[in-house]
Write a protein that holds these residues in place. Structure first.
Motif, PDB file in Angstrom:
ATOM      1  N   CYS A 328       0.851  -1.184   0.000  1.00  0.00           N
ATOM      2  CA  CYS A 328       0.000   0.000   0.000  1.00  0.00           C
ATOM      3  C   CYS A 328       0.893   1.242   0.000  1.00  0.00           C
ATOM      4  O   CYS A 328       1.746   1.391   0.869  1.00  0.00           O
ATOM      5  N   CYS A 331       0.047   3.378   3.475  1.00  0.00           N
ATOM      6  CA  CYS A 331       0.471   2.987   4.822  1.00  0.00           C
ATOM      7  C   CYS A 331       1.630   1.997   4.812  1.00  0.00           C
ATOM      8  O   CYS A 331       2.176   1.681   5.871  1.00  0.00           O
ATOM      9  N   HIS A 333       1.563  -1.163   4.181  1.00  0.00           N
ATOM     10  CA  HIS A 333       1.176  -2.554   4.447  1.00  0.00           C
ATOM     11  C   HIS A 333       1.341  -3.394   3.191  1.00  0.00           C
ATOM     12  O   HIS A 333       0.925  -2.998   2.106  1.00  0.00           O
ATOM     13  N   CYS A 347      -6.286  -1.803   0.226  1.00  0.00           N
ATOM     14  CA  CYS A 347      -5.414  -2.127   1.360  1.00  0.00           C
ATOM     15  C   CYS A 347      -6.213  -2.777   2.486  1.00  0.00           C
ATOM     16  O   CYS A 347      -7.212  -2.227   2.952  1.00  0.00           O
ATOM     17  N   CYS A 350      -5.324  -0.242   5.884  1.00  0.00           N
ATOM     18  CA  CYS A 350      -5.882   1.103   6.077  1.00  0.00           C
ATOM     19  C   CYS A 350      -7.135   1.349   5.239  1.00  0.00           C
ATOM     20  O   CYS A 350      -7.761   2.393   5.346  1.00  0.00           O
TER      21      CYS A 350
HETATM   22 ZN   LIG Z   1      -2.789   0.864   3.515  1.00  0.00          ZN
END
Ligand SMILES: [Zn+2]
Length: 417
Positions: A328, A331, A333, A347, A350
């Motif tokens: 992502c 963020c 991730h 994602c 988030c």
């Molecule tokens: Zn994210």
């Protein structure tokens, strides 16, 4: 020794009346006629240096077009540049043909264009000068103003382009590169991230989408014809095939040139001094097998981007593409599940949603920004250009100022296929 310059482009729309618009349109038509005349003469006589071409083409341009003297000279120079790049391509073993000036745009230099302090510009035409307002952002810190108000950057050759019934001026700026002025270092670079793919052949971190549809359709059409021709198997059929192969290659190269030009223009217009791409080795592996055509197209596209970026003083870096498609960009991730489908990114951490190629382009750019930072503190000031601002890891997001009238803002995600 000739001075080397760093170059940048700032794009603004022009406020022109209907009458001025007609005059500019006529001037562009005459300009194209002049450039073509000069290119024809140069091609016939195998002349491509600016001064030689000027001595044999200038009078003919003045007699056969309405261009004034300085535009006739600029047209000759533009034709000479085109002839030189054709000659270079021929010398490196490419098939070439005479340059054709069909794209509606024209050049202005300091003698044919004046930018005034009140934000107006005056342009020389085939008749009276056109004086009109530059539609600059109202804030004083729009990126155009940065160049216009700068003591370091001077106005250089600029290009006028009509688009969608409007006129845009691509203002060229340059500043001499001296020994003490630093090239963009990893710490101070502004990066444009670019993701290469098949459906979208290129997507930038500023949400500029270049569709691969036309190339793919043309290639599929060619493959079908190839099948048919190979079945008939006659000698003349094979000659036809070779001819078609050449034509397809030419078409593809032209398309790739346009796409690479658009990417480099995107970088310039967002003030980027660095373009980040994924490492080609990986791109090759990630493509489905039997996709030699796409591999070839990607290699060529990268080559063209590097070449054009270099001309604009923009560096090109290659990043390790690990996870760019699954991470992502908001963020950080990383999970396979984030990539819901080929097109959609969602994602799991988030909740951010994006076009998957756009998310990847931001990751490619962020990877280039991060690799320029000192590991323990990560204190560099490298930043990634986004559609609406720039982001510096640890320092956050800086929005661009409201920018009514900037062409770049017309680029919209809706163009994604
Ligand atoms: Zn994210």
């Amino acid at each position: 020794m000739a001075t080397d310059y760093q170059r940048r482009t700032a794009i603004t729309r022009l406020d022109v009346s209907a009458k001025q618009s007609t005059l500019l349109s006529e001037t562009i038509a005459e300009w194209l006629k002049g450039c073509q005349l000069a290119a024809d003469i140069g091609w016939r006589n195998e002349v491509r240096s600016k001064s030689d071409l000027q001595s044999i083409a200038y009078d003919e341009i003045r007699e056969n077009t309405d261009l004034k003297s300085q535009h006739a000279i600029l047209g000759v120079h533009q034709a000479a540049d085109a002839l030189s790049s054709v000659a270079e391509r021929r010398e490196s073993g490419h098939e070439v043909s005479k340059p054709v000036f069909s794209s509606r745009s024209m050049q202005f230099d300091e003698r044919t264009m004046t930018v005034f302090d009140d934000g107006e510009v005056s342009l020389s035409t085939v008749s009276n000068r056109v004086r009109c307002k530059l539609r600059l952002p109202s804030e004083t810190d729009g990126y155009q103003q940065k160049f216009l108000n700068s003591d370091e950057w001077e106005l250089a050759t600029s290009t006028l382009k009509p688009r969608g019934g409007e006129y845009y001026l691509h203002l060229g700026f340059r500043k001499p590169i001296d020994e003490s002025s630093e090239e963009p270092t990893p710490e101070n670079r502004t990066v444009l991230g670019v993701d290469l793919g098949i459906e979208n052949i290129a997507v930038t971190s500023t949400a500029h989408f270049e569709s691969g549809n036309r190339l793919r359709a043309k290639h599929r059409q060619f493959e079908r014809i190839r099948g048919d021709i190979q079945r008939t198997g006659t000698r003349s059929a094979h000659l036809t095939l070779e001819q078609r192969e050449r034509r397809e290659k030419r078409y593809t190269r032209d398309e790739l040139h346009k796409i690479s030009r658009a990417i480099v223009e995107e970088a310039s217009s967002y003030g980027c001094n660095c373009i980040a791409l994924e490492d080609l080795e990986y791109i090759r592996e990630s493509l489905p097998s039997g996709k030699e055509f796409h591999q070839w197209a990607h290699r060529k596209l990268v080559e063209f981007i590097e070449y054009k970026a270099n001309e604009e003083g923009i560096s090109v870096v290659f990043v390790d593409p690990a996870y760019t498609s699954r991470q992502c960009s908001e963020c950080g991730h990383e999970a396979a599940k984030n990539r819901k489908t080929r097109q959609h990114f969602h994602c799991q951490n988030c909740g951010s949603k994006a076009n998957a190629d756009y998310n990847a382009a931001k990751n490619v750019g962020l990877a280039a920004v991060r690799c320029g930072q000192q590991p323990p503190q990560r204190t560099g000031h490298g930043q990634l250009a986004l559609k609406s601002g720039t982001v510096t890891p640890n320092e956050g997001f800086t929005p661009y100022t409201p920018s009514a009238g900037i062409e770049a803002e017309d680029t919209d995600k809706s163009r994604c296929s």
